[in-house]
Design a protein around this motif. Structure first.
Motif, short mmCIF file in Angstrom:
data_model
loop_
_atom_site.label_atom_id
_atom_site.label_comp_id
_atom_site.label_asym_id
_atom_site.label_seq_id
_atom_site.Cartn_x
_atom_site.Cartn_y
_atom_site.Cartn_z
N TRP A 127 0.71 -1.15 0.17
CA TRP A 127 -0.05 0.09 0.08
C TRP A 127 0.93 1.26 -0.15
O TRP A 127 0.53 2.06 -0.89
N ARG A 130 2.48 1.94 -3.66
CA ARG A 130 1.61 2.36 -4.33
C ARG A 130 1.11 4.04 -4.05
O ARG A 130 0.60 4.60 -5.04
N HIS A 131 1.10 4.22 -2.76
CA HIS A 131 0.72 5.67 -2.31
C HIS A 131 1.82 6.49 -2.00
O HIS A 131 1.46 7.43 -1.29
#
Length: 135
Positions: A127, A130-131
């Motif tokens: 996560w 990706r962020h």
């Protein structure tokens, strides 16, 4: 261990020799002390054949360590980390399925908790990757 071996600028066989030399004197002292206390393994009634097998097993154990030392320099950390989590799981499965080791509810809960924690850790890392804010 893998991180230190990857950073150390020492070839596999000399590195293993250095690691072994650090432990040789304490191990020798422990063997001598255990033998003098009567609880050692080399002067028991097993005989020289079993003693030779024990020594050979030590030499045989060095082969995977040498291979690991060569491989850890050529493989990404993520693969090494993943393998270090998979190996104990495979050993557990071997123990339960082939050697009929007990695997009760408490062990299953502990095993599940470990893998749940690993899944959360890996998911959070995915996560985050990706962020990540782009610069």
């Amino acid at each position: 261990y893998g991180f230190i071996r990857k950073l150390a600028v020492v070839d596999s066989i000399p590195g293993l020799a250095i690691e072994s030399l650090y432990l040789f004197l304490p191990a020798l002292a422990a063997v001598v002390w255990l033998e003098t206390q009567g609880s050692g393994g080399f002067t028991s009634t097993w005989g020289w054949q079993i003693n030779a097998l024990l020594v050979f097993a030590g030499v045989l154990t060095a082969l995977p360590l040498i291979g690991f030392s060569y491989a850890v320099r050529r493989v990404p950390y993520t693969v090494i980390g993943f393998m270090q989590y998979i190996a104990p799981t495979l050993q557990l499965l071997l123990g339960v399925w082939f050697f009929h080791e007990p695997f009760d509810t408490a062990r299953a809960l502990g095993f599940g908790a470990i893998w749940l924690g690993l899944a959360l850790y890996a998911g959070e890392g995915l996560w985050r990757s990706r962020h990540r804010p782009r610069v």
